[in-house]
Design a protein around this motif. Structure first.
Motif, PDB file in Angstrom:
ATOM      1  N   GLU A 295       0.708  -9.685  -7.305  1.00 52.02           N
ATOM      2  CA  GLU A 295       1.938  -9.681  -8.101  1.00 52.02           C
ATOM      3  C   GLU A 295       2.494  -8.263  -8.163  1.00 52.02           C
ATOM      4  O   GLU A 295       1.766  -7.313  -8.464  1.00 52.02           O
ATOM      5  CB  GLU A 295       1.656 -10.187  -9.513  1.00 52.02           C
ATOM      6  N   ARG A 296       3.784  -8.136  -7.908  1.00 50.25           N
ATOM      7  CA  ARG A 296       4.436  -6.828  -7.958  1.00 50.25           C
ATOM      8  C   ARG A 296       5.299  -6.731  -9.207  1.00 50.25           C
ATOM      9  O   ARG A 296       6.064  -7.646  -9.522  1.00 50.25           O
ATOM     10  CB  ARG A 296       5.308  -6.611  -6.728  1.00 50.25           C
ATOM     11  N   LEU A 297       5.165  -5.624  -9.895  1.00 52.41           N
ATOM     12  CA  LEU A 297       5.950  -5.443 -11.112  1.00 52.41           C
ATOM     13  C   LEU A 297       7.446  -5.526 -10.832  1.00 52.41           C
ATOM     14  O   LEU A 297       8.210  -6.067 -11.633  1.00 52.41           O
ATOM     15  CB  LEU A 297       5.625  -4.086 -11.744  1.00 52.41           C
ATOM     16  N   PHE A 300       9.298  -8.793 -11.331  1.00 51.02           N
ATOM     17  CA  PHE A 300       9.599  -9.347 -12.650  1.00 51.02           C
ATOM     18  C   PHE A 300      11.057  -9.043 -12.967  1.00 51.02           C
ATOM     19  O   PHE A 300      11.503  -7.886 -12.817  1.00 51.02           O
ATOM     20  CB  PHE A 300       8.684  -8.733 -13.710  1.00 51.02           C
ATOM     21  N   TYR A 303      11.846  -5.953 -15.124  1.00 45.01           N
ATOM     22  CA  TYR A 303      11.123  -4.713 -14.792  1.00 45.01           C
ATOM     23  C   TYR A 303      12.010  -3.473 -14.956  1.00 45.01           C
ATOM     24  O   TYR A 303      11.667  -2.536 -15.681  1.00 45.01           O
ATOM     25  CB  TYR A 303      10.584  -4.795 -13.365  1.00 45.01           C
ATOM     26  N   HIS A 335       3.453   2.015 -15.197  1.00 44.85           N
ATOM     27  CA  HIS A 335       3.072   0.831 -14.425  1.00 44.85           C
ATOM     28  C   HIS A 335       1.747   0.259 -14.917  1.00 44.85           C
ATOM     29  O   HIS A 335       1.573  -0.966 -14.967  1.00 44.85           O
ATOM     30  CB  HIS A 335       2.983   1.185 -12.950  1.00 44.85           C
ATOM     31  N   LEU A 338       2.580  -1.769 -17.958  1.00 44.37           N
ATOM     32  CA  LEU A 338       3.276  -3.015 -17.641  1.00 44.37           C
ATOM     33  C   LEU A 338       2.322  -4.039 -17.022  1.00 44.37           C
ATOM     34  O   LEU A 338       2.411  -5.239 -17.326  1.00 44.37           O
ATOM     35  CB  LEU A 338       4.439  -2.731 -16.691  1.00 44.37           C
ATOM     36  N   LYS A 339       1.418  -3.585 -16.166  1.00 44.55           N
ATOM     37  CA  LYS A 339       0.437  -4.509 -15.592  1.00 44.55           C
ATOM     38  C   LYS A 339      -0.462  -5.078 -16.676  1.00 44.55           C
ATOM     39  O   LYS A 339      -0.806  -6.268 -16.662  1.00 44.55           O
ATOM     40  CB  LYS A 339      -0.410  -3.786 -14.540  1.00 44.55           C
ATOM     41  N   TRP A 342       1.878  -7.688 -18.588  1.00 41.35           N
ATOM     42  CA  TRP A 342       2.467  -8.819 -17.873  1.00 41.35           C
ATOM     43  C   TRP A 342       1.514  -9.522 -16.914  1.00 41.35           C
ATOM     44  O   TRP A 342       1.653 -10.727 -16.687  1.00 41.35           O
ATOM     45  CB  TRP A 342       3.693  -8.351 -17.071  1.00 41.35           C
ATOM     46  N   LYS A 373       7.983 -10.394 -22.690  1.00 43.73           N
ATOM     47  CA  LYS A 373       8.741 -10.949 -21.565  1.00 43.73           C
ATOM     48  C   LYS A 373      10.042 -11.555 -22.080  1.00 43.73           C
ATOM     49  O   LYS A 373      10.062 -12.196 -23.126  1.00 43.73           O
ATOM     50  CB  LYS A 373       7.906 -12.004 -20.853  1.00 43.73           C
TER      51      LYS A 373
END
Length: 373
Positions: A295-297, A300, A303, A335, A338-339, A342, A373
């Protein structure tokens, strides 16, 4: 500057015992790193306020007295820009200098950028211009010249007055505990050992791969790390990272396709057949053992706006504290947070830097609402 060159164990034991009688000892290392995975240690500089000792790890039988000094909690070990020094100590001694203070971190709490070099700080605070002409010396070559030795000695000689000045300023500003926490955080990160089963996550563009392709990349990159550690060879001198990715992405399973894909002669000759066999092992693996898609931020939808909001808050905090924003909250740390929020579902075992230690007081209340979110 007067200094001693330490080449015998008895002499090393003597200077280390003397160093263990003082509150703080200044340390630095000189090393080279070209094709090796681990830095090759060429010199260790130590200054206890009375004697500058240049430890020669090539001539010495062992460094056990020095490793014992690093572990002596009654003596503060002072370094500047210590990340690579810490890596060296961890590799050779199996531990970190404890306690440790990094004057580059101290300078950051006093308003400097984290990248500020030692020579610039010595010039600003001590009005001394250091000669950095020997910075690219081959420190593992012998003999070292008088100029090279003086260059090395200066790095710890001027570190002491700089440390003393910074300590007074840090105390006045109320940052003593925060500095210690930041230094411990750095040491903990530099002391982490790479997990062979997770190094594939650091391969560029791994996010583009499907689960089976990721399984191939995981297998190949795990093998490469172990091979690099065994041979003390830089990762890309075992097999280039891009070539591992190509094998996974394009289902390469023959020497001919490897050659067409740009593998060099040495990779093919030494490792080609083995890499193919590893990939075929994954071909026979059940789907249930494949990794999950990465999964890449950035994917989202919220983001960009969230990062922008955090940056606004970071700049406000930095301005109020007189600290540069990138030191308080780097892109990597944003980051990481955020990881945690999320992707890791706020796992209590993965608390990010911005919500722990000294940063917690400044970010917890303003950041948590931004992470929803």
């Amino acid at each position: 500057m007067n200094f001693e060159i330490i080449t015998e164990l008895a002499h090393l034991e003597c200077v280390c015992q003397e160093a263990r009688q003082v509150p703080a000892v200044m340390l630095d290392t000189e090393f080279i790193r070209t094709r090796t995975l681990y830095p090759r240690l060429g010199l260790i500089q130590m200054y206890d306020g009375d004697t500058i000792s240049l430890l020669d790890p090539i001539e010495l039988e062992n460094l056990l007295p020095f490793w014992a000094l690093l572990a002596d909690e009654s003596v503060i070990k002072v370094l500047h820009a210590s990340s690579e020094d810490l890596e060296i100590f961890h590799h050779h001694a199996g531990g970190m200098p404890t306690p440790m203070i990094d004057t580059q971190i101290m300078a950051a709490f006093l308003g400097h950028r984290l990248s500020t070099g030692f020579a610039a700080l010595v010039n600003e605070y001590l009005n001394v211009v250091l000669d950095k002409g020997e910075a690219r010396t081959d420190w593992c070559a012998r003999p070292l010249s008088a100029k090279q030795l003086e260059y090395a000695a200066a790095d710890v000689y001027y570190l002491l007055p700089l440390y003393n000045l910074f300590t007074e300023s840090i105390e006045q500003a109320g940052w003593r505990e925060a500095v210690q926490q930041e230094c411990e955080l750095m040491a903990s990160k530099r002391g982490k050992i790479s997990d062979p089963e997770k190094v594939y996550l650091d391969i560029k563009n791994a996010w583009q791969l499907k689960p089976k392709q990721l399984a191939v990349l995981r297998k190949l990159s795990s093998w490469r790390l172990k091979e690099a550690q065994h041979r003390d060879l830089a990762l890309n001198f075992v097999v280039q990272e891009l070539n591992l990715w190509k094998m996974a992405r394009f289902d390469i399973r023959s020497l001919e396709k490897m050659m067409d894909g740009g593998f060099n002669h040495f990779e093919l000759e030494r490792h080609g057949k083995h890499l193919i066999s590893l990939a075929i092992e994954v071909d026979n693996m059940p789907d249930s053992r494949y990794p999950k898609p990465i999964e890449r931020l950035i994917n989202f939808p919220y983001y960009k706006q969230t990062v922008k909001n955090i940056k606004v808050q970071t700049n406000a905090v930095a301005k109020s504290l007189g600290i540069v924003p990138e030191f308080i909250s780097s892109k990597r740390q944003v980051h990481q947070m955020l990881k945690w929020a999320w992707i890791h579902e706020q796992n209590p075992d993965k608390i990010p830097d911005l919500l722990s230690g000294w940063r917690k007081n400044y970010f917890e209340e303003i950041s948590l609402p931004l992470l929803k979110k």
